[in-house]
Design an enzyme around this catalytic site. Sequence first.
Site, mmCIF file in Angstrom:
data_model
loop_
_atom_site.group_PDB
_atom_site.id
_atom_site.type_symbol
_atom_site.label_atom_id
_atom_site.label_comp_id
_atom_site.label_asym_id
_atom_site.label_seq_id
_atom_site.Cartn_x
_atom_site.Cartn_y
_atom_site.Cartn_z
ATOM 1 N N GLN A 1 17.990 -3.109 11.706
ATOM 2 C CA GLN A 1 16.885 -3.558 12.546
ATOM 3 C C GLN A 1 17.204 -4.947 13.091
ATOM 4 O OE1 GLN A 1 12.821 -4.957 11.133
ATOM 5 N NE2 GLN A 1 12.268 -2.927 11.896
ATOM 6 N N HIS B 1 4.729 -6.654 15.558
ATOM 7 C CA HIS B 1 4.353 -7.552 14.467
ATOM 8 C C HIS B 1 4.401 -9.029 14.822
ATOM 9 C CE1 HIS B 1 5.463 -4.213 11.311
ATOM 10 N NE2 HIS B 1 4.504 -3.854 12.165
ATOM 11 N N TYR C 1 6.501 -10.806 16.278
ATOM 12 C CA TYR C 1 7.787 -11.480 16.379
ATOM 13 C C TYR C 1 8.053 -11.802 17.858
ATOM 14 C CZ TYR C 1 8.072 -9.868 11.567
ATOM 15 O OH TYR C 1 7.797 -9.637 10.242
ATOM 16 N N GLN D 1 1.102 -5.571 -5.070
ATOM 17 C CA GLN D 1 1.366 -6.644 -6.024
ATOM 18 C C GLN D 1 2.821 -7.097 -6.015
ATOM 19 O OE1 GLN D 1 -0.137 -5.957 -10.010
ATOM 20 N NE2 GLN D 1 -2.103 -5.198 -9.252
ATOM 21 N N CYS E 1 7.965 -3.836 -7.841
ATOM 22 C CA CYS E 1 7.014 -2.731 -7.651
ATOM 23 C C CYS E 1 6.313 -2.437 -8.958
ATOM 24 C CB CYS E 1 7.745 -1.475 -7.162
ATOM 25 S SG CYS E 1 6.670 -0.034 -6.944
ATOM 26 N N ALA F 1 0.701 0.749 -19.406
ATOM 27 C CA ALA F 1 1.800 0.064 -20.098
ATOM 28 C C ALA F 1 2.315 0.919 -21.249
ATOM 29 C CB ALA F 1 1.347 -1.305 -20.608
ATOM 30 N N LYS G 1 -10.321 2.821 -4.192
ATOM 31 C CA LYS G 1 -9.193 2.743 -5.122
ATOM 32 C C LYS G 1 -8.978 4.047 -5.896
ATOM 33 C CE LYS G 1 -8.490 -1.096 -7.430
ATOM 34 N NZ LYS G 1 -8.729 -2.284 -8.293
ATOM 35 N N VAL H 1 -5.246 3.262 -33.735
ATOM 36 C CA VAL H 1 -4.154 2.975 -34.663
ATOM 37 C C VAL H 1 -4.641 2.033 -35.753
ATOM 38 C CG1 VAL H 1 -1.874 1.910 -34.885
ATOM 39 C CG2 VAL H 1 -2.379 3.377 -32.929
#
Length: 645
Positions: A101, A168, A170, A347, A363, A394, A431, A458
């Site tokens: 690009q 964009h 530019y 994020q 990511c 997690a 979401k 646990v």
Amino acid sequence: MAYNTLFSPIRIRELELKNRVMFPAMGTKMATEDKFVTQQVIDYHVARAEGGCGLNFSEVCSVSAKASPKKFLAISEDKYIPGLKKLTDAIHEAGGKAGVQLWLGGMAVGSDPEQTIMIPSPVPVPGTEYTIPGMDLDAIREAVEAFGESARRAVEAGFDAIEFHAGHNYTPHSFLSPFFNRRTDEYGGSLENRARFLLECIGAIRRNIPEGMPLFMRVDAHDDYLEGGLTIEEVIRFCSMAGAAGVDVLDVSRGNFSSSAIIYEVPPIDLPRGFNVENAARIRKETGMLTVAVGRINDPAQAEEILAGDKADMVVIGRAQLADPDFCNKAMAGDAASIIRCVGCNQGCYDGFVSTEVPYITCLRNPALGKEAEYKLVPAARAKRVLVAGGGIAGLEAAMVLKKRGHHPIVCEASQELGGQFALAGEAPRKEEMKEAALAMGRQAVREGIEVRLGTPVTPELIAGLQPDEVIIAVGAEPMQLRVPGGQLPHVTNSHEVLAGKTAVSGRVVIIGGGLVGLEVAEYVHGSASSVTVVEMQEQVAKDLGQLRSICVMESLHASGAAILTEAKCVEIREDAIVIESKGQLAEYPCDTVVVAIGARSRNFGEILSYCETNGIPCHAIGDAVRARRALNAVAEANEVARAI
């Protein structure tokens, strides 16, 4: 489901692509300080080429040595050709095709103060007496030549296709848009004049590449948030001019970084999937040109529908291939259920890109992004029985990595479903994809044969019975309590209870806490509440949201009529009101329900830790069990621990 159109070949001039999937140019910060290709860049692209992608485009590649910011790739001088050739050779060896690009960044190169900002018209710098000058005719001719010379280098470097970035905000887009272009010479005024610089660049590129080499052009469908900006009708007229000048394919995007329209460049979860497809379809129909659809296309069935429905000829699948580099192979194999889905959280890919503290993009769904070589999973030397306490994302990430390495993970989750707080976060407006991703992660864990025990907290007794070799603590966090007089009254609840649907609220609702969760609760209760007031101690709300999600959430809150009080502290809760202290003054705010959303603290796992230490069992705490923070950090930590066991 078969995706026959998505994975059918397409021929553009003399370039034959094996499928209709394009991996787009995305900033990564993986180049060297002086803009050379790194092995990291090569590994990043090879992973997607090996994953089945039809055409990989390099990130924005600077054409001018004067406007070439650090950590961005450059093609502005011959010295960059060998590194770019290594990149194209690697992509070809992996079975893919390589595009570059060509980019002249305009105001965007201001991120590097040593570079020259090239724009059509003067722009005053707020708070200073300095005005950034517009380009003179010599600078315009120099820029046109830079595009042509960069195209020549792209051919020498072995690229299969070129993309001219004309969107964009530019430099080229700034010439085309009447919002930015205030010139009165032959490069300003009418659309034909505003298009002149772009058409000259296209001509220079075309003259320096073989007849059989395709030329793509990224273009905005129209200007957003810019009064008097480009309309889609003008864009269609310009695209027809560009086609006559030698452009073969239109890559139809949206957005600019000079306004809130930046949400369309890296669209967060708040924007609908495929939000820009109909624009691409209209431009395709009215120009008759090959067209690429862009904008939150993250599902193979969605991509197939776009192509089979004759709305586009190719699709950009960008962040979805950041999340899962094997996206294409899994879809082709009929295993779409195992694709790790991008959820538009932004994020790692956007917030990480603009952060000065993060070296390169990451990511949430794929901790191996940018570490493709070193994160290849290594089989365990000895299979271990590993107890994972907690079935949030997690814990699930840790369990799946352990399983792939040959260990025997056992996931014990105290509640009756997997997904944890990520699934709960998915209850907030817009979401839903987060909730589905968390639940899909749980289903995938079960499909992969991981032992899962629901409704099983646990305890030392459980550990004694299972006799694990190691333990991973991923028990997450719980809402913090507001310790003020009246904090325990029956009409006081917390954000988790509300989002989980366990507590219904109505009437006058006051939310204590203006971070991400508090604002999402404000959106969530809009409609059931007669009024919503958010109370935040700091000088602004949404400080823990990334820029793009913050824009969307704040726009929604503004539209809902929610009241926001900043620099305000709740000092007491009464049966029909709260007492707020602000700038030394006390005030009462009538309310029927108080929702506390002041953050979360790690759940107590002292008993587990003590038992493991006493009995010599290696124990690892991860994610919110260490401290409450972003899901991105929790998943990365889980992956790292699971690879080390």
